[in-house]
Design an enzyme around this catalytic site. Structure first.
Site, short mmCIF file in Angstrom:
data_model
loop_
_atom_site.label_atom_id
_atom_site.label_comp_id
_atom_site.label_asym_id
_atom_site.label_seq_id
_atom_site.Cartn_x
_atom_site.Cartn_y
_atom_site.Cartn_z
N ASN A 11 0.82 -1.25 0.06
CA ASN A 11 0.27 0.05 0.00
C ASN A 11 0.98 1.16 -0.16
OD1 ASN A 11 -1.74 2.07 0.63
ND2 ASN A 11 -2.56 1.16 2.59
N LYS A 13 -0.12 4.12 -0.23
CA LYS A 13 -0.67 5.44 0.31
C LYS A 13 -0.47 6.57 -0.37
CE LYS A 13 -0.18 3.01 4.92
NZ LYS A 13 -0.03 3.33 6.51
N HIS A 95 -9.60 0.77 4.99
CA HIS A 95 -8.23 0.89 5.67
C HIS A 95 -8.27 1.95 6.87
CE1 HIS A 95 -4.08 2.55 6.45
NE2 HIS A 95 -3.58 1.23 5.93
N GLU A 97 -6.72 4.54 7.94
CA GLU A 97 -6.62 5.82 7.59
C GLU A 97 -7.97 6.23 6.95
OE1 GLU A 97 -2.89 5.32 5.66
OE2 GLU A 97 -2.19 4.80 7.37
N GLU A 166 -5.05 -4.91 10.51
CA GLU A 166 -3.99 -4.10 10.85
C GLU A 166 -4.42 -3.33 12.19
OE1 GLU A 166 -2.26 -2.87 6.79
OE2 GLU A 166 -3.84 -1.34 7.20
N GLY A 172 2.61 2.61 10.81
CA GLY A 172 3.59 3.45 10.54
C GLY A 172 4.16 3.99 11.76
N SER A 212 3.75 -1.99 10.16
CA SER A 212 5.31 -2.08 10.53
C SER A 212 5.99 -3.42 10.01
CB SER A 212 5.75 -1.72 12.02
OG SER A 212 4.94 -0.44 12.09
P1 13P Z 1 3.06 0.45 7.57
O1 13P Z 1 3.75 -0.89 7.21
O2 13P Z 1 4.02 1.70 7.14
O3 13P Z 1 3.01 0.40 9.03
O4 13P Z 1 1.77 0.49 7.16
C1 13P Z 1 0.97 -0.55 7.21
C2 13P Z 1 -0.65 -0.49 6.42
O5 13P Z 1 -1.22 0.84 6.82
C3 13P Z 1 -0.72 -0.83 5.13
O6 13P Z 1 -1.86 -0.71 4.76
#
Ligand code: 13P
Length: 249
Positions: A11, A13, A95, A97, A166, A172, A212
């Site tokens: 992803n 983002k 997601h 976010e 997740e 992140g 992560s």
């Molecule tokens: P990170 O791997 O940067 O922690 O993000 C995970 C994520 O949100 C994947 O959709």
């Protein structure tokens, strides 16, 4: 046990202008990527077509979101049909976010999931608890409630769905769930699915972990029986992503 092909999603983002996207495409196409792993990457919407045209055909492409309608007056949004029209077969929905930054709720995510599936897309459906919820021992309540909101919308299309667990506190932050913590949630979720859908669906659905994941921790996570792959954020922008794709070898 179900026959669950290992699945690794990247992803991106809201990252990458064309030079960066070219660099990512270059290391993805160079691989080598295990042919035992299904690989799907998710560029920002505006680059879906660009990335799809340049990526090798063994690499799938997902949108990071879409709306719950096929067309209409929804300024700024995209439909499942537009994703398909760009020869992309996947969409990430729910997601954290989207849930937490853009305020999407279970109902909207369910409606989007239904519309995406009805239009022939595969869905990476994301669920996961916040830190306060984990600390209050509410992890399973939260992920089961989020999954429950999808069951009716998915209907008999479970073969086109990958569930991504997740935990929000691990996204992140560099704070990965331990392999044991992730395995426990995945196994409990599979048991819950067996009761609330069917044993066959529970055994066959891929439950992937996100938060992560990196080249150093991916093998230990991949070794757990109920972790069927990953959804990778930050590390999917780096050549390390190839190592994560090959974590199961
Ligand atoms: P990170 O791997 O940067 O922690 O993000 C995970 C994520 O949100 C994947 O959709």
């Amino acid at each position: 046990m179900g026959d669950r092909t290992f699945f690794v999603g990247g992803n991106w983002k809201m990252n990458g202008l064309k030079p960066k996207i070219d660099e990512i495409i270059q290391f993805l196409n160079a691989g080598p990527l295990s042919d035992k792993t299904e690989v799907v990457v998710s560029p920002p919407t505006i680059y879906l077509d660009y990335a799809r045209q340049k990526l090798n055909s063994n690499i799938g492409v997902a949108a990071q979101n879409c709306y719950k309608a096929e067309s209409g007056a929804f300024t700024g949004d995209i439909s499942p049909g537009m994703i398909k029209d760009c020869s992309c077969d996947w969409v990430i929905l729910g997601h954290s976010e989207r849930r937490n930054v853009f305020g999407e709720n279970d109902e909207l995510i369910g409606d989007k999931t239904k519309c995406a599936l009805a239009n022939g897309l595969n869905v990476i459906a994301c669920i996961g608890e916040q830190l306060e919820e984990r600390e209050a021992n509410q992890t399973m309540d939260v992920v089961c409630k989020q999954t429950k909101a999808l069951i009716e919308k998915i209907g008999d299309n479970w073969g086109k769905v990958v569930l991504a667990y997740e935990p929000v506190w691990a996204i992140g932050t560099g704070k990965t769930a331990s392999p044991e913590q992730a395995q426990e949630v995945h196994a409990d979720l599979r048991k819950w699915l067996a009761k609330n859908t069917s044993e066959t669906i529970a055994q066959n659905v891929r439950i992937i972990y996100g938060g992560s994941v990196n080249a150093a921790n991916c093998k230990d996570l991949a070794a757990k029986g109920d972790i069927d792959g990953f959804l990778v954020g930050g590390a999917s922008l780096k050549p390390d992503f190839v190592k994560i794709v090959n974590a199961k070898e």
